[in-house]
Design an enzyme around this catalytic site. Structure first.
Site, PDB file in Angstrom:
ATOM      1  N   VAL A  16       0.816  -1.333  -0.069  1.00  0.00           N
ATOM      2  CA  VAL A  16       0.023   0.094  -0.158  1.00  0.00           C
ATOM      3  C   VAL A  16       1.012   1.150   0.020  1.00  0.00           C
ATOM      4  CG1 VAL A  16      -1.642   1.277   1.358  1.00  0.00           C
ATOM      5  CG2 VAL A  16      -1.691  -1.227   1.238  1.00  0.00           C
ATOM      6  N   PHE A 248     -16.794 -10.164  -8.675  1.00  0.00           N
ATOM      7  CA  PHE A 248     -16.219 -10.931  -7.492  1.00  0.00           C
ATOM      8  C   PHE A 248     -17.573 -12.009  -7.422  1.00  0.00           C
ATOM      9  CE2 PHE A 248     -12.691  -9.496  -4.821  1.00  0.00           C
ATOM     10  CZ  PHE A 248     -12.409  -8.674  -5.885  1.00  0.00           C
ATOM     11  N   GLY A 252     -14.568 -20.467  -6.891  1.00  0.00           N
ATOM     12  CA  GLY A 252     -13.444 -21.236  -6.854  1.00  0.00           C
ATOM     13  C   GLY A 252     -12.908 -21.829  -5.662  1.00  0.00           C
ATOM     14  N   CYS A 259      -5.938  -9.316   3.087  1.00  0.00           N
ATOM     15  CA  CYS A 259      -6.946  -8.571   3.584  1.00  0.00           C
ATOM     16  C   CYS A 259      -8.263  -8.917   4.046  1.00  0.00           C
ATOM     17  CB  CYS A 259      -7.096  -7.381   2.702  1.00  0.00           C
ATOM     18  SG  CYS A 259      -5.624  -6.525   2.005  1.00  0.00           S
ATOM     19  N   LYS A 262      -8.360 -10.932   7.276  1.00  0.00           N
ATOM     20  CA  LYS A 262      -7.956 -10.077   8.427  1.00  0.00           C
ATOM     21  C   LYS A 262      -9.119  -9.151   8.813  1.00  0.00           C
ATOM     22  CE  LYS A 262      -4.904  -6.893   7.358  1.00  0.00           C
ATOM     23  NZ  LYS A 262      -5.381  -5.430   7.641  1.00  0.00           N
TER      24      LYS A 262
HETATM   25  C1  UGA Z   1      -8.833  -6.760  -1.300  1.00  0.00           C
HETATM   26  C2  UGA Z   1      -9.720  -5.718  -1.971  1.00  0.00           C
HETATM   27  O1  UGA Z   1     -10.512  -6.113  -3.077  1.00  0.00           O
HETATM   28  C3  UGA Z   1      -9.297  -4.327  -2.258  1.00  0.00           C
HETATM   29  O2  UGA Z   1     -10.257  -3.479  -2.623  1.00  0.00           O
HETATM   30  C4  UGA Z   1      -8.707  -3.951  -0.747  1.00  0.00           C
HETATM   31  O3  UGA Z   1      -8.008  -2.598  -0.752  1.00  0.00           O
HETATM   32  C5  UGA Z   1      -7.815  -4.993  -0.574  1.00  0.00           C
HETATM   33  O4  UGA Z   1      -8.127  -6.182  -0.286  1.00  0.00           O
HETATM   34  C6  UGA Z   1      -7.180  -4.464   0.785  1.00  0.00           C
HETATM   35  O5  UGA Z   1      -7.879  -4.347   1.860  1.00  0.00           O
HETATM   36  O6  UGA Z   1      -5.835  -4.225   1.037  1.00  0.00           O
HETATM   37  P1  UGA Z   1      -6.660  -8.229  -2.690  1.00  0.00           P
HETATM   38  O7  UGA Z   1      -6.802  -8.948  -1.339  1.00  0.00           O
HETATM   39  O8  UGA Z   1      -5.465  -7.376  -3.093  1.00  0.00           O
HETATM   40  O9  UGA Z   1      -7.890  -6.673  -2.617  1.00  0.00           O
HETATM   41  O10 UGA Z   1      -6.952  -8.856  -3.903  1.00  0.00           O
HETATM   42  P2  UGA Z   1      -8.803  -9.394  -4.596  1.00  0.00           P
HETATM   43  O11 UGA Z   1      -8.829  -9.176  -6.053  1.00  0.00           O
HETATM   44  O12 UGA Z   1      -9.675  -8.647  -3.694  1.00  0.00           O
HETATM   45  O13 UGA Z   1      -8.689 -10.898  -4.257  1.00  0.00           O
HETATM   46  C7  UGA Z   1      -8.618 -11.504  -3.107  1.00  0.00           C
HETATM   47  C8  UGA Z   1      -9.126 -12.992  -3.190  1.00  0.00           C
HETATM   48  O14 UGA Z   1     -10.362 -13.312  -3.510  1.00  0.00           O
HETATM   49  C9  UGA Z   1      -8.166 -13.676  -4.165  1.00  0.00           C
HETATM   50  O15 UGA Z   1      -7.717 -14.835  -3.654  1.00  0.00           O
HETATM   51  C10 UGA Z   1      -9.148 -13.833  -5.477  1.00  0.00           C
HETATM   52  O16 UGA Z   1      -8.658 -14.983  -6.200  1.00  0.00           O
HETATM   53  C11 UGA Z   1     -10.461 -14.192  -4.536  1.00  0.00           C
HETATM   54  N1  UGA Z   1     -11.633 -13.683  -5.630  1.00  0.00           N
HETATM   55  C12 UGA Z   1     -11.627 -12.618  -6.025  1.00  0.00           C
HETATM   56  C13 UGA Z   1     -12.589 -14.957  -5.713  1.00  0.00           C
HETATM   57  O17 UGA Z   1     -12.268 -16.191  -5.432  1.00  0.00           O
HETATM   58  N2  UGA Z   1     -13.417 -14.599  -6.610  1.00  0.00           N
HETATM   59  C14 UGA Z   1     -13.918 -13.584  -7.144  1.00  0.00           C
HETATM   60  O18 UGA Z   1     -14.769 -13.352  -7.706  1.00  0.00           O
HETATM   61  C15 UGA Z   1     -12.825 -12.307  -6.709  1.00  0.00           C
END
Ligand code: UGA
Length: 429
Positions: A16, A248, A252, A259, A262
């Protein structure tokens, strides 16, 4: 533009902090970056980028002259009014957010001139109020406070910085909030200006909602498996409803990362500490933990006993385009497979070094086909681009078995079946 831009300080040079610093440098600010990790600061000074984040190295190279790296907060305070705090708030053993690093920053600020602490770290609702009380008790009347939560996603963090869905600023209506909004103004994003507690809650609620959306679609996927429906079709049909939206809703093997897990836990405990039982979030967490294990029973159904079977894991990072292994579903899956006696071979294009430290017992390979060699089954764990267009005929001849589990529903079932492999996704009928 640079002459008119407000200089800033960024405390903490993790994902970040570094992306925020690079983004504001790109917009023309002088940025003073501070971290307690002297070795990391040295690397940054030499022009090295300590994390893998697409585009970051290029921005740091181009705007490096506007970025100053130091271990000394005093230097940052001398050069900037706004101190963005982007230090880690990992879970404690009790699951609450650990504010040790945040408190250490607060304790190190001794300057009583006109400054503002701009909180980027995700903190429980009420943290801002308590920090402001501390400043008052210490007689630091010139120290202002702004909550400015971040919504960057790893892997697309710079893109997200440049095109935010919204900028949230929680403050007391003084110059500090205005100055933060001014910094973000060139990005043209919708603004939510509110009080500090509401801004803190927006961040926790957003992450908890996204995690809920994923666990919801994962449960729908599991029901699809029982009923013969295809979750991809279902998600498309559901997501076209404007009130729901398509994003989202990708089923899967569960969400990972630092994030969601937590913040869901922190919000649940924040509620509990305030006397409210947030029931929904228990289910969100439990569904996710079970989802990470579902591949094991799928493999058992195809292969019988897993003892001695060779399983190839394609991808290990918690999502593509990152080297981050925190909370990755691969950690749970690999441990379960090993507990069943399977021989686990693994390949990740970027996260293998991180993974090796966390899971020393796996056989690491340096290419997709080396991993697949002689495998009884393969599992797509992280949907890196290089796995999506594989030559499935070559995959079939490289493996000794024929089972392919698509843990991210990212592959083309027809192409895979056409090569003589058994394809199974998550919730695909
Ligand atoms: C997440 C949030 O999306 C951000 O907006 C936020 O700023 C961040 O946390 C944070 O609090 O710092 P991030 O953890 O980097 O971002 O990644 P994501 O793209 O949200 O994915 C998180 C997990 O969800 C991954 O393992 C991804 O594979 C999974 N996911 C995502 C799914 O299983 N299905 C989906 O449809 C989308």
């Amino acid at each position: 533009m640079s002459a008119a831009r407000e200089p800033i300080a960024v405390i903490g040079t993790g994902y970040v902090g570094l992306v925020t610093a690079a983004g504001f440098a790109e917009l023309g600010s002088e940025v003073w970056c501070v971290d307690i990790d002297a070795a990391k600061i040295e690397r940054l000074r030499r022009g090295e980028v300590p994390i893998y984040e697409p585009g970051l190295a290029e921005v740091l190279a181009e705007h490096g002259p506007r970025m100053h790296f130091s271990t000394d907060i005093g230097q940052a305070l001398a050069n900037a009014r706004l101190l963005f705090v982007a230090v880690g708030t990992p879970p404690t053993l009790s699951g609450d957010a650990d504010l040790t690093a945040v408190n250490a920053v607060v304790d190190e600020i001794s300057d009583t001139g006109e400054h503002a602490l701009v909180m980027k770290s995700t903190v429980p609702c009420g943290t801002g109020r308590s920090i402001q009380r501390t400043f008052r008790e210490r007689g630091m009347e010139g120290m202002h406070y702004v909550s400015c939560p971040e919504f960057l996603k790893e892997g697309t963090a710079l893109k997200d910085f440049r095109n935010p869905d919204r900028v949230v600023v929680g403050d007391n209506g003084d110059w500090a909030g205005e100055a933060v909004l001014e910094l973000y103004a060139p990005l043209g994003a919708p603004v939510v200006r509110t009080d500090v507690s509401s801004a803190e809650m927006i961040k926790l609620a957003a992450n908890a909602f996204l995690a809920t959306k994923i666990s919801f679609i994962n449960e729908i996927a599991n029901v699809c498996e029982e009923t013969g429906a295809d979750v991809i079709e279902v998600a498309r049909g559901v997501g076209l409803d404007d009130r729901i939206g398509p994003r989202f809703l990708q089923a899967g093997i569960g969400y990972g990362g630092s994030c969601f897990t937590k913040d869901v836990s922190a919000l649940k405990l924040l509620a509990a500490n305030s006397g409210y039982h947030f029931q929904l979030l228990n289910a969100v967490t439990e569904v996710n933990e079970l989802q990470k294990r579902r591949v094991v029973s799928k493999l058992q159904r195809h292969l019988g006993e897993l003892a001695g079977k060779k399983i190839a894991m394609l991808g290990l990072a918690f999502k593509p385009e990152t080297d981050d292994m925190r909370g990755a579903s691969s950690l749970v899956l690999a441990a379960r497979l090993q507990a069943e006696g399977a021989v686990v071979r693994a390949y990740d294009p970027v996260a293998a070094d991180e993974a090796r430290e966390l899971m020393p017992g796996l056989e690491y390979c340096d290419s997709t086909f080396a991993t697949l060699e002689g495998a009884d089954a393969a599992v797509l764990v992280t949907e890196w681009k290089e796995f999506l267009g594989l030559d499935w005929g070559a995959v079939a001849t490289t493996m000794s078995g024929n089972v392919l589990i698509d843990g991210r529903n990212a592959l083309d079932p027809e192409a895979i079946r056409g090569a003589g492999l058994i394809y199974e996704g998550i919730g695909r009928g």
